[in-house]
Design an enzyme around this catalytic site. Structure first.
Site, PDB file in Angstrom:
ATOM      1  N   ARG A  74     -62.711 100.686  25.647  1.00  0.00           N
ATOM      2  CA  ARG A  74     -61.385 101.414  26.130  1.00  0.00           C
ATOM      3  C   ARG A  74     -60.275 102.035  24.989  1.00  0.00           C
ATOM      4  O   ARG A  74     -59.817 102.884  25.227  1.00  0.00           O
ATOM      5  CB  ARG A  74     -60.734 100.621  27.171  1.00  0.00           C
ATOM      6  CG  ARG A  74     -59.867 100.733  28.171  1.00  0.00           C
ATOM      7  CD  ARG A  74     -59.484  99.629  29.094  1.00  0.00           C
ATOM      8  NE  ARG A  74     -58.043  99.873  29.473  1.00  0.00           N
ATOM      9  CZ  ARG A  74     -57.822 100.635  30.554  1.00  0.00           C
ATOM     10  NH1 ARG A  74     -58.443 101.545  31.066  1.00  0.00           N
ATOM     11  NH2 ARG A  74     -56.503 100.833  30.864  1.00  0.00           N
ATOM     12  N   HIS A  78     -59.211 105.720  24.923  1.00  0.00           N
ATOM     13  CA  HIS A  78     -57.909 106.238  25.009  1.00  0.00           C
ATOM     14  C   HIS A  78     -57.372 107.046  23.734  1.00  0.00           C
ATOM     15  O   HIS A  78     -56.898 108.001  23.820  1.00  0.00           O
ATOM     16  CB  HIS A  78     -56.809 105.028  24.927  1.00  0.00           C
ATOM     17  CG  HIS A  78     -56.641 104.699  26.685  1.00  0.00           C
ATOM     18  ND1 HIS A  78     -55.532 104.663  27.011  1.00  0.00           N
ATOM     19  CD2 HIS A  78     -57.331 104.250  27.350  1.00  0.00           C
ATOM     20  CE1 HIS A  78     -55.669 104.233  28.612  1.00  0.00           C
ATOM     21  NE2 HIS A  78     -56.979 104.134  28.705  1.00  0.00           N
ATOM     22  N   ASP A  79     -57.738 106.637  22.663  1.00  0.00           N
ATOM     23  CA  ASP A  79     -57.647 107.193  21.425  1.00  0.00           C
ATOM     24  C   ASP A  79     -58.078 108.724  21.371  1.00  0.00           C
ATOM     25  O   ASP A  79     -57.361 109.374  20.953  1.00  0.00           O
ATOM     26  CB  ASP A  79     -58.303 106.312  20.223  1.00  0.00           C
ATOM     27  CG  ASP A  79     -57.799 106.946  18.675  1.00  0.00           C
ATOM     28  OD1 ASP A  79     -56.849 107.398  18.724  1.00  0.00           O
ATOM     29  OD2 ASP A  79     -58.679 107.036  17.903  1.00  0.00           O
ATOM     30  N   GLY A  84     -56.642 113.127  20.128  1.00  0.00           N
ATOM     31  CA  GLY A  84     -57.883 113.250  19.248  1.00  0.00           C
ATOM     32  C   GLY A  84     -58.128 111.857  18.796  1.00  0.00           C
ATOM     33  O   GLY A  84     -57.201 110.961  18.784  1.00  0.00           O
ATOM     34  N   ASN A 106     -50.785 103.335  29.558  1.00  0.00           N
ATOM     35  CA  ASN A 106     -51.703 102.550  28.876  1.00  0.00           C
ATOM     36  C   ASN A 106     -52.549 101.389  29.499  1.00  0.00           C
ATOM     37  O   ASN A 106     -53.176 100.729  28.806  1.00  0.00           O
ATOM     38  CB  ASN A 106     -50.691 102.083  27.717  1.00  0.00           C
ATOM     39  CG  ASN A 106     -49.688 100.786  28.291  1.00  0.00           C
ATOM     40  OD1 ASN A 106     -50.123 100.431  29.541  1.00  0.00           O
ATOM     41  ND2 ASN A 106     -48.842 100.504  27.290  1.00  0.00           N
ATOM     42  N   HIS A 203     -67.723 101.641  32.899  1.00  0.00           N
ATOM     43  CA  HIS A 203     -67.310 100.805  33.745  1.00  0.00           C
ATOM     44  C   HIS A 203     -68.168  99.563  34.225  1.00  0.00           C
ATOM     45  O   HIS A 203     -67.986  98.637  35.004  1.00  0.00           O
ATOM     46  CB  HIS A 203     -66.703 101.323  34.973  1.00  0.00           C
ATOM     47  CG  HIS A 203     -65.399 102.017  34.685  1.00  0.00           C
ATOM     48  ND1 HIS A 203     -64.553 102.829  35.571  1.00  0.00           N
ATOM     49  CD2 HIS A 203     -64.528 101.988  33.551  1.00  0.00           C
ATOM     50  CE1 HIS A 203     -63.465 103.225  34.959  1.00  0.00           C
ATOM     51  NE2 HIS A 203     -63.235 102.825  33.836  1.00  0.00           N
ATOM     52  N   SER A 259     -71.831  91.706  36.684  1.00  0.00           N
ATOM     53  CA  SER A 259     -72.804  92.051  35.504  1.00  0.00           C
ATOM     54  C   SER A 259     -71.384  92.751  34.480  1.00  0.00           C
ATOM     55  O   SER A 259     -71.897  93.780  33.908  1.00  0.00           O
ATOM     56  CB  SER A 259     -73.679  92.901  36.117  1.00  0.00           C
ATOM     57  OG  SER A 259     -74.300  93.736  34.787  1.00  0.00           O
ATOM     58  N   ASP A 264     -75.479  97.879  31.669  1.00  0.00           N
ATOM     59  CA  ASP A 264     -76.292  98.223  32.489  1.00  0.00           C
ATOM     60  C   ASP A 264     -76.374  99.306  33.577  1.00  0.00           C
ATOM     61  O   ASP A 264     -74.955  99.767  33.477  1.00  0.00           O
ATOM     62  CB  ASP A 264     -77.249  97.270  32.941  1.00  0.00           C
ATOM     63  CG  ASP A 264     -76.234  96.447  33.994  1.00  0.00           C
ATOM     64  OD1 ASP A 264     -75.315  96.976  34.400  1.00  0.00           O
ATOM     65  OD2 ASP A 264     -76.359  95.049  34.267  1.00  0.00           O
TER      66      ASP A 264
HETATM   67  C1  LIG Z   1     -47.804  99.485  28.083  1.00  0.00           C
HETATM   68  O1  LIG Z   1     -46.534  99.993  28.534  1.00  0.00           O
HETATM   69  C2  LIG Z   1     -45.572  99.282  28.977  1.00  0.00           C
HETATM   70  C3  LIG Z   1     -44.450 100.005  29.385  1.00  0.00           C
HETATM   71  O2  LIG Z   1     -44.695 100.912  30.480  1.00  0.00           O
HETATM   72  C4  LIG Z   1     -45.369  98.120  27.941  1.00  0.00           C
HETATM   73  O3  LIG Z   1     -44.303  97.282  28.457  1.00  0.00           O
HETATM   74  C5  LIG Z   1     -46.410  97.233  27.634  1.00  0.00           C
HETATM   75  O4  LIG Z   1     -46.194  96.277  26.601  1.00  0.00           O
HETATM   76  C6  LIG Z   1     -47.293  98.416  26.955  1.00  0.00           C
HETATM   77  N1  LIG Z   1     -48.760  97.679  26.774  1.00  0.00           N
HETATM   78  C7  LIG Z   1     -49.416  97.546  25.518  1.00  0.00           C
HETATM   79  C8  LIG Z   1     -50.603  96.743  25.224  1.00  0.00           C
HETATM   80  O5  LIG Z   1     -48.847  98.001  24.410  1.00  0.00           O
END
Ligand SMILES: *[C@@H]1O[C@H](CO)[C@@H](O)[C@H](O)[C@H]1NC(C)=O
Ligand SMILES: *[C@@H]1O[C@H](CO)[C@@H](O)[C@H](O)[C@H]1NC(C)=O
Ligand SMILES: *[C@@H]1O[C@H](CO)[C@@H](O)[C@H](O)[C@H]1NC(C)=O
Length: 338
Positions: A74, A78-79, A84, A106, A203, A259, A264
């Site tokens: 994940r 996301h990165d 990019g 996030n 997933h 699982s 898989d």
């Molecule tokens: C994700 O964003 C929320 C704010 O919307 C923040 O409180 C939370 O710490 C963030 N999660 C991470 C893993 O940085």
């Protein structure tokens, strides 16, 4: 169906190398001085043990906490989708800048401390050589392999960005879209419909918390309870998430029930039975191509095809907007710029 399905799968596999070639071209042409393509074995000379160090440390981490395999996949996803594959997702916010990791979408990104642990090992072996963006790419590959999925050679040579902005997170596929919007947000990153259905297969690992799906279970202003969700499965989920905006429940629900630490095709079996947990999983039944792929993979007879497809799509995703050559920097610590 078997024969026709098989030949369709074969012809899809035949298209894959062309798609990869196109992705490499895009990287080559993305223009900037001394930027080169990513290369397999990029650290052969400068840090020959790099990939082995990452693999060994990732294996140690995943052995203790199998859940983290999904977290590492994940993080790489996301990165790559936001600005990019440049490790921008790992940067901390500063007093005058809110970083990606602190933006709303996030989700529940985690695993940052473990990436830092891998980076420390690499800095001891080869200071200032291996980028945090490459570490994320290698850890994602190894996480899949450690969950008994496929492995593949991963092209390296990414460099790290000096910026990270919460504002860019709008590039992530929307949670409340539809299949057309998801296809669109993948297309904006140079990924096609096949990549969408194949990468959704990630997933097969991991869990989600109520806020990611509870709105599908209850009729609320603007949304009706989601008819695309199997009603008996919805009944069971309502016991976990007691309202549409349940944020109190700390229980995580498996995306691939039974699982969730094994890579898989059983995820596709759940989606085919209208038991995909997230809206984005359910959307895969709403498009001719993605639906056909889900139904084929759901038979359980195409694991080899899925494994091959996943490696191809990960390579494409892993080359989105990369910095190479003299762009960016090699961070000494992944959470702060040098
Ligand atoms: C994700 O964003 C929320 C704010 O919307 C923040 O409180 C939370 O710490 C963030 N999660 C991470 C893993 O940085
Ligand atoms: C690194 O070594 C591998 C295995 O010997 C080779 O296949 C690959 O092309 C090499 N890559 C570079 C960039 O030297
Ligand atoms: C943010 O603040 C730091 C020091 O607090 C400063 O060095 C940096 O230039 C500032 N960046 C921007 C974009 O204002």
């Amino acid at each position: 169906m078997a024969a026709a399905a098989m030949s369709r799968m074969r012809s899809l596999a035949g298209v894959a190398p062309l798609v990869v070639a196109a992705a490499v071209l895009v990287v080559l042409c993305s223009g900037s001085t001394a930027a080169g393509p990513l290369e397999i074995g990029f650290y052969n000379k400068t840090c020959p043990a790099a990939e082995e160090i990452v693999r060994a440390e990732t294996a140690r981490i995943v052995r203790v906490s199998p859940d983290l395999a999904a977290a590492f996949l994940r993080l790489h996803y996301h990165d790559c989708f936001v600005q990019g594959c440049d490790a921008s997702v790992l940067l901390d916010s500063t007093p005058n800048n809110t970083a990606e990791k602190d933006s709303k979408p996030n989700g529940s990104l985690r695993g940052f401390d473990f990436v830092a642990r891998v980076k420390d090992k690499l800095e001891k072996a080869c200071p200032g050589v291996v980028s945090c963006a490459d570490i994320l790419a290698i850890m994602a590959r190894d996480a899949v392999m450690l969950a008994r999925g496929p492995s593949w050679p991963v092209a390296l040579g990414r460099r790290d960005s000096r910026t990270s902005s919460a504002g860019s997170c709008g590039d992530l596929p929307p949670l409340h879209g539809d299949i057309a919007l998801m296809i669109q947000s993948f297309a904006a990153k140079g990924l096609d419909v096949k990549d969408l259905v194949v990468l959704s297969g990630a997933h097969t690992l991991g869990k989600a918390y109520c806020p990611a799906f509870a709105d599908r279970l209850y009729a609320t202003a603007g949304y009706s309870a989601d008819p695309a969700l199997d009603s008996r499965y919805a009944d069971r989920l309502r016991m976990r998430c007691t309202s549409a905006d349940d944020t109190s429940s700390t229980a995580a629900t498996e995306l691939d029930p039974g699982s969730c630490t094994t890579f898989d095709t059983s995820y596709y079996r759940h989606v085919a039975r209208r038991r995909g947990l997230l809206r984005s999983d359910a959307f895969l039944l709403d498009h001719r191509f993605t639906r056909a792929y889900v139904l084929q993979a759901a038979t359980g007879r195409y694991d080899g095809h899925f494994f091959h497809d996943f490696a191809v799509s990960m390579a494409k995703m892993g080359s989105i907007g990369v910095l190479t050559g003299d762009q960016g920097e090699i961070r000494k610590k992944c959470n702060v710029v040098n």
